[in-house]
Design an enzyme around this catalytic site. Structure first.
Site, PDB file in Angstrom:
ATOM      1  N   THR A  94       2.162   0.736  13.016  1.00  0.00           N
ATOM      2  CA  THR A  94       0.562   0.810  12.582  1.00  0.00           C
ATOM      3  C   THR A  94      -0.256  -0.892  12.619  1.00  0.00           C
ATOM      4  OG1 THR A  94       1.206   1.981  11.316  1.00  0.00           O
ATOM      5  CG2 THR A  94      -0.995   0.735  10.904  1.00  0.00           C
TER       6      THR A  94
ATOM      7  N   HIS B 181       0.734  -0.976   0.319  1.00  0.00           N
ATOM      8  CA  HIS B 181       0.649   0.147  -0.050  1.00  0.00           C
ATOM      9  C   HIS B 181       0.880   1.331   0.447  1.00  0.00           C
ATOM     10  CE1 HIS B 181       0.707   1.087   4.382  1.00  0.00           C
ATOM     11  NE2 HIS B 181       0.400  -0.336   4.603  1.00  0.00           N
TER      12      HIS B 181
ATOM     13  N   GLU C  56      -1.537  -6.604   7.554  1.00  0.00           N
ATOM     14  CA  GLU C  56      -0.413  -6.000   8.106  1.00  0.00           C
ATOM     15  C   GLU C  56       0.024  -7.550   9.815  1.00  0.00           C
ATOM     16  OE1 GLU C  56       2.394  -6.386   7.650  1.00  0.00           O
ATOM     17  OE2 GLU C  56       3.186  -3.948   8.136  1.00  0.00           O
TER      18      GLU C  56
ATOM     19  N   ASN D 241       4.743  -6.414   5.514  1.00  0.00           N
ATOM     20  CA  ASN D 241       4.707  -7.950   6.089  1.00  0.00           C
ATOM     21  C   ASN D 241       4.484  -9.015   5.676  1.00  0.00           C
ATOM     22  OD1 ASN D 241       7.068  -7.362   8.555  1.00  0.00           O
ATOM     23  ND2 ASN D 241       5.702  -5.530   9.165  1.00  0.00           N
TER      24      ASN D 241
END
Length: 227
Positions: A20, A8, A86, A183
């Site tokens: 985040t 993203h 994520e 990730n």
């Protein structure tokens, strides 16, 4: 065949240097422009897709939409799934990365961020910001909703989606775009490419850059390159 990954675009918490994870934040204007540029690169290079996969987090969904719009493919089917989210950063989510390093030390934070199998401090399921309290995940058994993950656990979460949806789509001849997170994409790349536990610590995917994985007819890795 080719599989395209896009992390993203630059998010609001990327800009603030905050952890985040599963917290849902928006793209910045820079992130929007990165997504537009990615879509334009795909269009210029002649990439067409039959299906797009993304997470259930706003920053990835918006990136996917923008990329498809810029490449004149907004009409193709999109599958949004929590398994592409994520990595969950546990109690670190929402914390300033620099302040966390000052508190715990650079080495400890580097291990939390980049180690393959070291978990961050876990978030209590009762925490107001826990995914257990988010209706996006209300349909899931409580035991599968994470309270914190390392990359190893992230791969264990992502792998069933690869095996059940992405790989079958590729094997059926579909051209696939995956727009997700640093990730979750690193975990997929580790599996597909065969990156070692040690090497994955230094394997990075920049925001908004189309990463092309070239695979043979049995999904064995051949090469990778950025557009």
């Amino acid at each position: 065949m080719e599989l395209v990954f896009i992390r993203h675009g630059f998010s609001e918490w990327n800009a603030k240097n905050l952890f985040t994870g599963w917290r849902d934040v928006n793209l910045t204007e820079r992130g929007v422009e990165e997504a537009k540029a990615a879509g334009q690169k795909l269009l210029a290079a002649g990439y067409e897709f039959d299906i797009a996969f993304t997470s259930v987090l706003t920053r990835a969904i918006k990136t996917c939409n923008i990329v498809l719009e810029e490449s004149n493919q907004l009409w193709i089917p999109q599958v949004k799934h929590w398994r592409l989210n994520e990595r969950h950063y546990g109690e670190l989510q929402g914390l300033d990365k620099k302040a966390t390093a000052e508190k715990y030390g650079d080495e400890q934070v580097h291990i939390w961020r980049r180690s393959y199998d070291t978990l961050p401090p876990l978030l209590a399921p009762s925490d107001p910001n826990s995914a257990h309290n988010d209706r996006r995940y209300a349909h899931l058994p409580k035991e599968v909703v994470p309270n914190g993950e390392n990359l190893k656990v992230t791969l264990e979460r992502v792998l069933p989606f690869w095996e059940d949806q992405i790989a079958p789509a590729l094997l059926s001849g579909k051209r696939v775009l995956v727009t997700a997170h640093g990730n979750s994409l690193r975990a997929l790349a580790k599996h597909i490419i065969g990156i070692s536990d040690a090497e994955i610590m230094d394997f990075e995917i920049p925001t908004g850059q189309p990463l092309v994985l070239k695979l043979d007819s049995k999904l064995n890795f051949i090469e990778k390159f950025y557009l």
